[in-house]
Design an enzyme around this catalytic site. Structure first.
Site, mmCIF file in Angstrom:
data_model
loop_
_atom_site.group_PDB
_atom_site.id
_atom_site.type_symbol
_atom_site.label_atom_id
_atom_site.label_comp_id
_atom_site.label_asym_id
_atom_site.label_seq_id
_atom_site.Cartn_x
_atom_site.Cartn_y
_atom_site.Cartn_z
ATOM 1 N N LYS A 44 0.890 -1.316 -0.018
ATOM 2 C CA LYS A 44 -0.009 0.129 -0.124
ATOM 3 C C LYS A 44 0.953 1.226 -0.054
ATOM 4 C CE LYS A 44 -3.562 -2.680 2.003
ATOM 5 N NZ LYS A 44 -4.799 -2.729 3.039
ATOM 6 N N HIS B 32 -8.406 -3.007 -6.103
ATOM 7 C CA HIS B 32 -8.505 -3.160 -4.647
ATOM 8 C C HIS B 32 -9.626 -2.426 -4.163
ATOM 9 C CE1 HIS B 32 -7.291 -3.054 -0.579
ATOM 10 N NE2 HIS B 32 -6.365 -4.129 -0.744
ATOM 11 N N GLU C 202 -9.643 -0.515 -1.628
ATOM 12 C CA GLU C 202 -9.075 0.738 -1.136
ATOM 13 C C GLU C 202 -9.132 1.694 -2.434
ATOM 14 O OE1 GLU C 202 -5.529 -0.113 0.844
ATOM 15 O OE2 GLU C 202 -6.765 -1.198 2.506
ATOM 16 N N GLY D 256 -7.398 -4.992 7.138
ATOM 17 C CA GLY D 256 -6.859 -4.294 7.991
ATOM 18 C C GLY D 256 -7.678 -4.290 9.479
ATOM 19 N N SER E 210 -6.611 -9.525 6.892
ATOM 20 C CA SER E 210 -6.097 -9.735 8.042
ATOM 21 C C SER E 210 -5.433 -11.032 8.309
ATOM 22 C CB SER E 210 -6.904 -9.491 9.172
ATOM 23 O OG SER E 210 -7.788 -8.225 9.243
HETATM 24 P P1 PGA Z 1 -4.539 -6.633 5.394
HETATM 25 O O1 PGA Z 1 -4.889 -5.981 3.949
HETATM 26 O O2 PGA Z 1 -3.758 -7.731 5.413
HETATM 27 O O3 PGA Z 1 -3.852 -5.483 6.185
HETATM 28 O O4 PGA Z 1 -6.070 -6.919 6.057
HETATM 29 C C1 PGA Z 1 -5.128 -6.803 2.891
HETATM 30 C C2 PGA Z 1 -5.254 -6.180 1.578
HETATM 31 O O5 PGA Z 1 -5.647 -5.002 1.758
HETATM 32 O O6 PGA Z 1 -4.828 -6.522 0.699
#
Ligand code: PGA
Length: 257
Positions: free
Chosen positions: A13, A95, A97, A173, A213
């Site tokens: 990220k 993604h 996000e 996350g 996660s």
């Molecule tokens: P995370 O993110 O492992 O921090 O939950 C996964 C991702 O966004 O690809």
């Protein structure tokens, strides 16, 4: 039966903060990885330098996004040919996000068409926003809609450039990982959608990853019981020890599966 192959993607990220830190992290991971296929997706400004440090075939570099045009008057965008010229061989697409910030299914479709045209791996992210009060199982429809829109018009043979990452948004996350059973159920569903749209042989070859996660505690069971082919790891990919432990757990689980 053919042996399953492990694929672990580290999505950095917008981290770490400096090139120096990025180089340190990359070198540590490179030193520690013993097996499996690993893809690291750093921020754009670090890619070229990390490529220079890259010594292992099994660690590839990915972009976190691409722009579908090759060049021209598109201020702030970065094209696939540019990224390929500095060592990129894959890209994350869609993604959550980015979807959250307005990326549409139509743009995701164009990105995938561009990647496939350039014979570059597309790691396509799909996942429902919530499962709260979803007694009818609408989360399956949400994932199917994203998948069908993303992979529209591909030929079965082009599935070799596709990796699907199932990332339930509520698990990203948050520390609320999906259970191996939930991840496994969705993996089977995704495989079925691919088989129905393309064909069984082509669909069987698409790696289906889980993301959200992932850590060294849940990695083994997600592979063993969930049957996923690997992971898209966010937060934990920034901590060398944790990331290497995830790869090790996953390798162990896949070897025993
Ligand atoms: P995370 O993110 O492992 O921090 O939950 C996964 C991702 O966004 O690809």
């Amino acid at each position: 039966m053919k042996k399953r192959k492990l694929l672990v993607v580290g999505n950095w990220k917008m981290n770490p903060r400096t090139l120096k830190e990025a180089e340190k992290l990359f070198l540590e991971v490179q030193k520690g990885v013993k097996s499996g296929e690993i893809i690291i997706a750093p921020p754009f400004p670090f890619i070229s330098d990390l490529h220079q440090l890259s010594r292992m075939k099994r660690i590839r570099l990915a972009a976190q996004d691409i722009f579908f045009e090759t060049h021209g008057a598109y201020t702030g965008e970065v094209s696939l040919p540019m990224l390929k010229s500095v060592g990129v061989t894959a890209s994350i697409v869609g993604h959550s996000e980015r979807r959250e910030r307005g990326e549409s299914n139509a743009e995701i479709y164009k990105d995938i068409q561009t990647l496939v045209k350039h014979r570059t791996l597309a790691i396509v992210c799909v996942g429902e926003k919530t499962r709260n009060n979803d007694h009818r199982g609408d989360y399956f429809n949400a994932v199917e809609t994203q998948l069908v829109a993303a992979l529209k018009n591909l030929k079965p043979a082009e599935l070799k450039y596709i990796v699907v990452a199932y990332e339930p948004v509520w698990a990203i996350g948050t520390g609320n990982d999906a259970t191996p059973e939930d991840a496994g159920e969705m993996k089977l569903f995704i495989r079925k959608v691919l088989s129905d749209r393309f064909n069984r042989v082509a669909a069987a070859k698409v790696p289906i990853l889980y993301g959200g996660s992932v850590n060294k505690q849940n990695a083994g069971a997600l592979i063993e019981k969930g049957g996923v082919d690997g992971f898209l790891v966010g937060g934990a990919s920034l901590k060398t020890k944790e990331f290497l432990a995830i790869i090790e757990e996953a390798n162990h689980a896949i070897a025993g599966a």
